[in-house]
Design a protein around this motif. Structure first.
Motif, PDB file in Angstrom:
ATOM      1  N   GLU A  87       0.811  -1.211   0.000  1.00  0.00           N
ATOM      2  CA  GLU A  87       0.000   0.000   0.000  1.00  0.00           C
ATOM      3  C   GLU A  87       0.853   1.272   0.000  1.00  0.00           C
ATOM      4  O   GLU A  87       0.319   2.379   0.024  1.00  0.00           O
ATOM      5  N   ARG A  88       2.154   1.128  -0.033  1.00  0.00           N
ATOM      6  CA  ARG A  88       3.036   2.292   0.009  1.00  0.00           C
ATOM      7  C   ARG A  88       3.088   2.998  -1.349  1.00  0.00           C
ATOM      8  O   ARG A  88       2.687   2.437  -2.368  1.00  0.00           O
ATOM      9  N   TRP A  89       3.604   4.214  -1.341  1.00  0.00           N
ATOM     10  CA  TRP A  89       3.522   5.046  -2.543  1.00  0.00           C
ATOM     11  C   TRP A  89       4.139   4.429  -3.799  1.00  0.00           C
ATOM     12  O   TRP A  89       3.611   4.653  -4.901  1.00  0.00           O
ATOM     13  N   PRO A  90       5.257   3.657  -3.713  1.00  0.00           N
ATOM     14  CA  PRO A  90       5.787   3.101  -4.960  1.00  0.00           C
ATOM     15  C   PRO A  90       4.768   2.269  -5.742  1.00  0.00           C
ATOM     16  O   PRO A  90       4.697   2.347  -6.971  1.00  0.00           O
ATOM     17  N   MET A  91       3.961   1.474  -5.042  1.00  0.00           N
ATOM     18  CA  MET A  91       2.982   0.625  -5.739  1.00  0.00           C
ATOM     19  C   MET A  91       1.833   1.444  -6.323  1.00  0.00           C
ATOM     20  O   MET A  91       1.187   1.016  -7.275  1.00  0.00           O
ATOM     21  N   LEU A  92       1.580   2.618  -5.770  1.00  0.00           N
ATOM     22  CA  LEU A  92       0.506   3.460  -6.285  1.00  0.00           C
ATOM     23  C   LEU A  92       0.955   4.321  -7.453  1.00  0.00           C
ATOM     24  O   LEU A  92       0.144   4.769  -8.253  1.00  0.00           O
ATOM     25  N   VAL A  93       2.254   4.545  -7.558  1.00  0.00           N
ATOM     26  CA  VAL A  93       2.800   5.380  -8.628  1.00  0.00           C
ATOM     27  C   VAL A  93       3.471   4.543  -9.713  1.00  0.00           C
ATOM     28  O   VAL A  93       3.317   4.809 -10.912  1.00  0.00           O
ATOM     29  N   LEU A  94       4.212   3.523  -9.299  1.00  0.00           N
ATOM     30  CA  LEU A  94       4.947   2.649 -10.216  1.00  0.00           C
ATOM     31  C   LEU A  94       4.673   1.189  -9.872  1.00  0.00           C
ATOM     32  O   LEU A  94       5.556   0.484  -9.378  1.00  0.00           O
ATOM     33  N   PRO A  95       3.444   0.727 -10.073  1.00  0.00           N
ATOM     34  CA  PRO A  95       3.115  -0.642  -9.675  1.00  0.00           C
ATOM     35  C   PRO A  95       4.036  -1.675 -10.315  1.00  0.00           C
ATOM     36  O   PRO A  95       4.387  -1.572 -11.487  1.00  0.00           O
ATOM     37  N   VAL A  96       4.440  -2.647  -9.519  1.00  0.00           N
ATOM     38  CA  VAL A  96       5.376  -3.674  -9.976  1.00  0.00           C
ATOM     39  C   VAL A  96       4.602  -4.823 -10.621  1.00  0.00           C
ATOM     40  O   VAL A  96       3.781  -5.465  -9.964  1.00  0.00           O
ATOM     41  N   PRO A  97       4.839  -5.102 -11.902  1.00  0.00           N
ATOM     42  CA  PRO A  97       4.162  -6.238 -12.542  1.00  0.00           C
ATOM     43  C   PRO A  97       4.514  -7.549 -11.830  1.00  0.00           C
ATOM     44  O   PRO A  97       5.676  -7.803 -11.517  1.00  0.00           O
ATOM     45  N   GLY A  98       3.528  -8.346 -11.559  1.00  0.00           N
ATOM     46  CA  GLY A  98       3.764  -9.636 -10.935  1.00  0.00           C
ATOM     47  C   GLY A  98       3.975  -9.589  -9.443  1.00  0.00           C
ATOM     48  O   GLY A  98       4.328 -10.610  -8.836  1.00  0.00           O
ATOM     49  N   PRO A 107       9.610  -5.278   1.596  1.00  0.00           N
ATOM     50  CA  PRO A 107       9.112  -4.349   0.580  1.00  0.00           C
ATOM     51  C   PRO A 107       9.653  -4.624  -0.817  1.00  0.00           C
ATOM     52  O   PRO A 107       9.170  -4.071  -1.800  1.00  0.00           O
ATOM     53  N   GLY A 108      10.666  -5.501  -0.922  1.00  0.00           N
ATOM     54  CA  GLY A 108      11.301  -5.763  -2.202  1.00  0.00           C
ATOM     55  C   GLY A 108      10.345  -6.100  -3.336  1.00  0.00           C
ATOM     56  O   GLY A 108      10.412  -5.496  -4.419  1.00  0.00           O
ATOM     57  N   PRO A 109       9.420  -7.052  -3.147  1.00  0.00           N
ATOM     58  CA  PRO A 109       8.517  -7.417  -4.244  1.00  0.00           C
ATOM     59  C   PRO A 109       7.576  -6.292  -4.672  1.00  0.00           C
ATOM     60  O   PRO A 109       6.961  -6.365  -5.737  1.00  0.00           O
ATOM     61  N   TYR A 110       7.479  -5.247  -3.852  1.00  0.00           N
ATOM     62  CA  TYR A 110       6.565  -4.144  -4.148  1.00  0.00           C
ATOM     63  C   TYR A 110       7.311  -2.853  -4.476  1.00  0.00           C
ATOM     64  O   TYR A 110       6.723  -1.774  -4.451  1.00  0.00           O
ATOM     65  N   THR A 111       8.599  -2.990  -4.796  1.00  0.00           N
ATOM     66  CA  THR A 111       9.410  -1.811  -5.097  1.00  0.00           C
ATOM     67  C   THR A 111      10.039  -1.963  -6.477  1.00  0.00           C
ATOM     68  O   THR A 111      10.839  -2.880  -6.695  1.00  0.00           O
ATOM     69  N   PRO A 112       9.736  -1.085  -7.434  1.00  0.00           N
ATOM     70  CA  PRO A 112      10.316  -1.190  -8.774  1.00  0.00           C
ATOM     71  C   PRO A 112      11.820  -0.918  -8.755  1.00  0.00           C
ATOM     72  O   PRO A 112      12.295  -0.092  -7.953  1.00  0.00           O
ATOM     73  N   PRO A 113      12.589  -1.580  -9.609  1.00  0.00           N
ATOM     74  CA  PRO A 113      14.044  -1.391  -9.646  1.00  0.00           C
ATOM     75  C   PRO A 113      14.461   0.061  -9.882  1.00  0.00           C
ATOM     76  O   PRO A 113      15.539   0.476  -9.445  1.00  0.00           O
ATOM     77  N   VAL A 114      13.621   0.850 -10.551  1.00  0.00           N
ATOM     78  CA  VAL A 114      13.968   2.233 -10.864  1.00  0.00           C
ATOM     79  C   VAL A 114      14.108   3.086  -9.604  1.00  0.00           C
ATOM     80  O   VAL A 114      14.678   4.172  -9.640  1.00  0.00           O
ATOM     81  N   LEU A 115      13.636   2.577  -8.471  1.00  0.00           N
ATOM     82  CA  LEU A 115      13.752   3.322  -7.222  1.00  0.00           C
ATOM     83  C   LEU A 115      15.087   3.101  -6.514  1.00  0.00           C
ATOM     84  O   LEU A 115      15.297   3.619  -5.423  1.00  0.00           O
ATOM     85  N   THR A 116      15.975   2.346  -7.133  1.00  0.00           N
ATOM     86  CA  THR A 116      17.290   2.086  -6.528  1.00  0.00           C
ATOM     87  C   THR A 116      18.391   2.711  -7.362  1.00  0.00           C
ATOM     88  O   THR A 116      18.460   2.507  -8.568  1.00  0.00           O
ATOM     89  N   CYS A 117      19.259   3.481  -6.703  1.00  0.00           N
ATOM     90  CA  CYS A 117      20.422   4.068  -7.357  1.00  0.00           C
ATOM     91  C   CYS A 117      21.523   3.006  -7.438  1.00  0.00           C
ATOM     92  O   CYS A 117      21.713   2.246  -6.488  1.00  0.00           O
ATOM     93  N   PRO A 118      22.265   2.930  -8.542  1.00  0.00           N
ATOM     94  CA  PRO A 118      23.312   1.905  -8.670  1.00  0.00           C
ATOM     95  C   PRO A 118      24.446   2.043  -7.654  1.00  0.00           C
ATOM     96  O   PRO A 118      25.222   1.114  -7.470  1.00  0.00           O
TER      97      PRO A 118
END
Length: 233
Positions: A87-98, A122-133
């Motif tokens: 229910e956190r903001w990443p899933m509402l803005v950038l929902p993770v497929p699957g 939170p990993g399964p609900y966080t898109p990779p684009v939210l992580t800096c390399p």
């Protein structure tokens, strides 16, 4: 005809060659490291721009709110550790497929004290684009934090704030890798925000209310007693 054996390199010659190699390495290693660091910052900035584009879509569909919000006894707040991962903001803005649906935990039993519980990963609900390399397995599986002052003060896209342009108001920035947070809130700046994420000469990346993303040094990104508060400058 008698052949003379070929003389090998002298110790002095070997030491000279080794010295030259060491000097070249001393010059090249920092250059390569700097190029790598700049490349990571560029990728980090590109990720933040992608987050900004997703937020623009959200803003257009939600009356200009810069990011997902809700209300509680204290007023308008963002959606971070106060709700379970799905229910956190990443899933509402950038929902993770699957992403697991339904979630593999009891959402009704969640409390903020459970944020480190492996069951609420939170990993399964966080898109990779939210992580800096530059981050290796950051806390809460993400790098970027939102500016909760915008929720606190009801600041939306298009709303004028006296003395501050939308190009100066920070919507998101980069957090310290091990900070368990989704937002920069009252008194959180020193604990959460990594103003030197990419080094003293590069500072950190920021997303602004006018949707542009750019790097800034701490002196430029930090103004006022609470640096991300657009009404406190």
């Amino acid at each position: 005809m008698q052949r003379h054996p070929r003389a090998g390199f002298s110790l002095v010659e070997i030491l000279v060659v080794l010295g030259i190699i060491l000097i070249l390495l001393a010059i090249l290693i920092p250059v390569v490291a700097n190029v790598r660091r700049r490349a990571q910052q560029t990728k980090c900035l590109a990720n933040l721009r992608s987050v900004g584009q997703a937020l623009v879509i959200y803003q257009n569909n939600h009356n200009g709110w810069a990011f997902p919000v809700t209300t509680d006894a204290f007023g308008v707040i963002g959606l971070g550790l106060n709700v379970p991962p799905h229910e956190r903001w990443p899933m509402l803005v950038l929902p993770v497929p699957g992403a697991p649906n339904p979630p593999p935990y009891d959402a009704g039993a969640y409390a903020m004290s459970d944020m480190s519980d492996a069951a609420y990963d939170p990993g399964p609900y966080t898109p990779p684009v939210l992580t800096c390399p530059t981050d290796d397995e950051p806390a809460m599986a993400h790098t970027y934090v939102l500016n909760n002052h915008l929720a606190d003060e009801g600041i939306r896209v298009g709303k004028r704030v006296k003395g501050v342009s939308s190009a100066e108001i920070i919507v998101a920035g980069e957090k310290k890798a091990m900070a368990n947070d989704y937002y920069m809130e009252w008194g959180d700046y020193g604990r959460v925000v990594d103003a030197l994420k990419h080094g003293a000469s590069a500072g950190a990346n920021y997303l602004y209310l006018d949707s542009h993303a750019a790097p800034a040094l701490p002196a430029d990104a930090r103004r006022g007693i609470d640096p991300w508060d657009p009404t406190n400058r």
